[in-house]
Every structure is written in C-alpha cells, then in structure tokens.
Write an enzyme that holds these catalytic residues in place. Structure first.
Site, PDB file in Angstrom:
ATOM      1  N   VAL A  17       0.678  -1.122  -0.053  1.00  0.00           N
ATOM      2  CA  VAL A  17      -0.032   0.109   0.107  1.00  0.00           C
ATOM      3  C   VAL A  17       0.814   1.326   0.057  1.00  0.00           C
ATOM      4  O   VAL A  17       1.966   1.166   0.423  1.00  0.00           O
ATOM      5  CB  VAL A  17      -0.985   0.032   1.349  1.00  0.00           C
ATOM      6  CG1 VAL A  17      -2.153  -1.120   1.075  1.00  0.00           C
ATOM      7  CG2 VAL A  17      -0.293  -0.083   2.544  1.00  0.00           C
ATOM      8  N   SER A  18       0.478   2.404  -0.328  1.00  0.00           N
ATOM      9  CA  SER A  18       1.246   3.579  -0.739  1.00  0.00           C
ATOM     10  C   SER A  18       1.307   4.517   0.808  1.00  0.00           C
ATOM     11  O   SER A  18       2.111   5.251   0.686  1.00  0.00           O
ATOM     12  CB  SER A  18       0.663   4.538  -1.810  1.00  0.00           C
ATOM     13  OG  SER A  18       0.657   3.739  -2.856  1.00  0.00           O
TER      14      SER A  18
END
Length: 518
Positions: A20-21
């Site tokens: 995930v970012s």
C-alpha cells in the site's frame, strides 16, 4: 546465476507480496490484510503452499530496491537458490508503478528462477504479452504521475488560500474544522514557549541564537532530537518560519507572504526584529544584570560622581545584608555602603508623594480623551496614506508579473522573482501596519482605566515590594536616574511627563520636595 529459467519443474511453493502507498490505506478495503487474503485464496486454488508474506507500506514509484519488503523478498529467494517459487501479487499496480523499474523487477525474478502471477493479469512470455504488459506498466506510471500532479495542485491551491499543509510547526497543532478542513491552532504550552523565544530575542533578553537554543533546552518538555538535544538548526527553523507571524511562504510552490488563516503567535514587527538580529543588522539593547533583589540597580546613581551605584550582598553573623555602594575610584563616596532598605525606603517616600487630587484626576481624564481623539484623527490619516502605498505596491506587483510573462531569459526571470518576493513582503508588512492603526472598540476605556489607576496611586504598586513592580513604577514615574547622596538622602528625580503636567497644574504641591537638592 546465468539468467536462464527452469521450465521443466512446475513450482509448488509461493510467496506473497502486498503493498500500500500509505499508512492510511492499511485500514481501507485495499489494505495489506485484504490483499493477503485474496492472494492466499488464489494460491490455494492453484495448489501452492504459501511460504512467506512480504508487505510494504511505500509508494510504488521509483527503485524497488528502496522498498524494505521487496528487498526482503529478493533476499529470501537468494537464500534458497535450489527452490522455485511463484511470486503472487494482488494487482499489477502493486508490482511497480514505473515502466522501467517494472521490467527490471521482472528480470530480477527471472534471474532467481521465480515466476510471477497476478490475480487480475496473466503474464505471457510472447511478443503480444510483452506489448500488453508494457502498455499496462506505462499506464500505471502515467496514473502515478497524474495523481502526483493533482495532489501538488491541490496542495498549492490550499496554501494559496492561506492554509499551512505540511507538518505543524512547534507551537501549533492541527484541528479539523467543518468547512475548512485541518487548520493550525495554538498548542499549549509550546505556543507560549515559542512566543517567549521570539519576543525575548527581539527585545534583547536573549543576546544570540545560541541563547535561544539554551532557553529551549531548559524546558524539559520541549521537543528534542534522537540524542536528546535541541540543535541549532531546529532553532534556526523556528526563528525563520513566517507561519509564526501568520503568513504562508513556500519556495516549492512560489508563494510569498500570503496572509494565513491561522492565528499568529507573534507580530510581523517582532518577526522582522528577530531577522535583523540574526543577520547582524540590529544590535541587542544593552542588558543589565538587575538581579532579583535590587529595584534601583541601574537607576540609582552616586550624587558625587553621577555613576550608577553597584549592588552587593554582604554575609554577616545575623544573615545577609543587601546594600548599594559607589565603586568609582577617586569619588569621595567610594566604597561607602548604603543599606538597600534605607535608599529604597526614601525613594518610596518620593513615590508616595506622587498622589494627585480627585480634581486633577478628572482633568487628566479629559486630557487623555483629547489626546486619544487627536490620535484617532492621526490614525485615519495614516490609514489613508497606507492604503495609497498598498495600492502602489499592488500595481508594482502586476507590472513585475507582466514582465516575467514577457521574458524568456532565466537570469532576468530570477531577478524579477526576487523583486516580486520583496514586494509581496512589503505588501504583507503594509497590510499589518494598516490593521494595527485603528484601536479596537473599547480599547480607550481599558487603557484609560489602567493609566488612571496608576496615576491616582503609584504608591500602591510600589508597596507590593516586588522588584519588577517597583522598577515599573520608577520607569513610569521618573524621567531619568535618581541621584543619591549618603548625607543628604535621595535628590528629587526628574519627573515623567504625566506627573510633571499634573504638578504644573497643581503648583507642584503634591510632589515630595523636601528629600534633598534639586
């Protein structure tokens, strides 16, 4: 490793990579846990045994070797060169959102004899498959850059509207407000600490930036670095941050001195004084060590030589004995001590005599009102002149902007940008001066009440015995030093203008006139 791929044995073991970012995405529907669940279901349907899961919370753009989870995954494969693994991804965008690094990562897996499988994309080692993969990798890179551009535009627009968007400076914290989003608000007790640092440096209480740093370090709860210290760079960052004066500046977005939406901790005037002190263009006022026991330190002078009296504390059998003395060699009073209570008591008698009659207070009230009316008229004239100056600055800004648009020379553009920043700075200063010209409603009554309370009975403040209170009385009541003679007591000092006016009106009857020579 020669880069060849073993195609004879079908792998039965798998590793899962999730990414995930940001931390916020961990708890959303696309979080790490949900990705892992889908990948495990995919592995089970394919008959793979999942050996390990490698998560990352980092952006997909750039070098994959900067992702801790991906580095750990590749190290895991390197540690087992005889095993063949399938690397499972939830989505192709979790692989790499950069076209070049996408194919470098594909090569890194080939070199380790690992295959790649994705839940929503089938990797094919054919020209057509490679073409489609290239298109999708480029699309991921395009989306990443477009998202970055959109975020940057939104951040710049919010800053243009006067909202700070980065980490809250020390002394502030963010609070979410309906219709405004996250807004900076003062954060006690750090807001008062920052304010004291600025005002102390501007007034000369702190003679250098190093003294400001030591002030910060003297406060246990003040934020420190990992070594437990407040370094000079942190102090510099604080003292040069326009947000504390209520303005937004950003070199990244080309913004200069925009009025901020949050409450300032200091005035722009104080901020300017601090910058002048830091650059060496202003000198700190001379500071005296007045101590906490001597109200007349730096105020009382020797009547024989006009030199300020020194203060000392002598230790005797009965305890401590504070006194004043002249230490000017050649003076007839040299070395002769005067008990502190004696000299301050006599000066107190002078203060006690500064008590006007009720009729004089009434007259003074009218004088204040007349003076206030004159000040209001002057303020209106200053406001009109300030508005003309502000309009002139805005015209200059428009002219500079037009010149920037008309030139392609980088050197000329930089020169215009520097001039534009200076004009924006002048505009902010002029705007603040205008805002401070007219007093707030009810300010006259409040200030008049305080002034009359002091004029009516300065002795009451002196009688508290507090050194700082007594020094305030001396500063307000007298217009200069107080000469003291050991044999003739304190001479009547020069009276400050308010009391002098009252004395002239009353014939000077309420002044203490028998203390000594004038």
């Amino acid at each position: 490793m020669d880069g060849s791929v073993n195609t004879t044995t079908k792998p039965t073991k798998a590793v899962i990579y999730c990414r995930v970012s940001s931390k916020a995405q961990e708890v959303t529907g696309h979080g790490l846990e949900s990705q892992e669940t889908r990948c495990r279901q995919f592995a089970q349907a394919k008959g793979y045994d999942v050996a390990a899961v490698f998560p990352d919370t980092i952006t997909g753009g750039g070098d994959f070797m900067k992702r801790p989870g991906m580095v750990a995954l590749l190290s895991f494969l390197d540690a087992q060169p005889d095993e063949r693994y399938v690397v499972i991804f939830d989505d192709l965008k979790r692989f790499a959102r950069d076209r070049d690094f996408h194919f470098r990562l594909r090569d890194a897996f080939r070199q380790r004899d690992a295959s790649v499988e994705c839940l929503n994309f089938t990797f094919e080692d054919t020209p057509e498959g490679e073409f489609i993969e290239t298109i999708l990798a480029a699309q991921g890179q395009l989306e990443r850059k477009q998202n970055g551009r959109q975020v940057a535009q939104k951040m710049k627009a919010r800053m243009q509207n006067g909202y700070w968007i980065h980490n809250a400076p020390i002394g502030y914290r963010y609070q979410t407000e309906k219709g405004r989003g996250k807004v900076l608000i003062p954060n006690p007790p750090f807001d008062s600490i920052i304010r004291e640092a600025f005002e102390g440096y501007a007034s000369g209480r702190f003679g250098s930036q190093a003294e400001v740093t030591r002030f910060f370090e003297s406060i246990p709860e003040f934020p420190r670095n990992k070594h437990g210290r407040v370094n000079q760079q942190r102090t510099t960052d604080i003292l040069t941050h326009p947000a504390y004066a209520g303005y937004i500046c950003s070199e990244r977005y080309g913004l200069n001195w925009l009025k901020a939406q949050h409450e300032p901790l200091i005035s722009l005037e104080t901020f300017d004084k601090v910058q002048a002190m830091r650059s060496g263009t202003a000198k700190a006022p001379k500071r005296r060590n007045i101590g906490d026991q001597f109200a007349l330190r730096g105020i009382a002078t020797c009547a024989c030589c006009d030199t300020p009296l020194r203060s000392c504390v002598s230790k005797g059998k009965g305890g401590l004995y504070p006194y004043y003395l002249c230490q000017t060699k050649g003076c007839e009073a040299y070395g002769k001590s005067i008990p502190r209570d004696k000299i301050e008591g006599e000066v107190g008698e002078i203060v006690k005599a500064l008590t006007p009659t009720e009729s004089l207070i009434t007259l003074t009230t009218q004088m204040f009102k007349d003076a206030w009316a004159m000040r209001s008229d002057q303020a209106k004239a200053n406001i009109a002149a300030g508005k003309r100056r502000l309009a002139s600055i805005e015209r200059e800004i428009e002219q500079v902007l037009a010149r920037i648009m008309d030139t392609n020379n980088d050197t000329v553009i930089r020169a215009y940008e520097d001039k534009l920043a200076k004009l924006e700075r002048d505009k902010a200063k002029q705007s603040e001066n205008l805002a401070n010209q007219m007093p707030a409603k009810g300010a006259f009554d409040k200030k008049l009440e305080l002034a009359l309370r002091f004029l009516a009975n300065p002795w009451k403040l002196w009688e508290t015995g507090h050194v700082q209170a007594r020094r305030l009385v001396l500063k307000l009541a007298f217009g200069g030093p107080i000469a003291y003679c050991r044999n003739k007591r304190a001479r009547t000092p020069k009276i400050s203008i308010p009391f002098k006016v009252l004395g002239d009106v009353s014939g000077g009857e309420f002044f203490y006139g028998a203390a000594g020579e004038n």
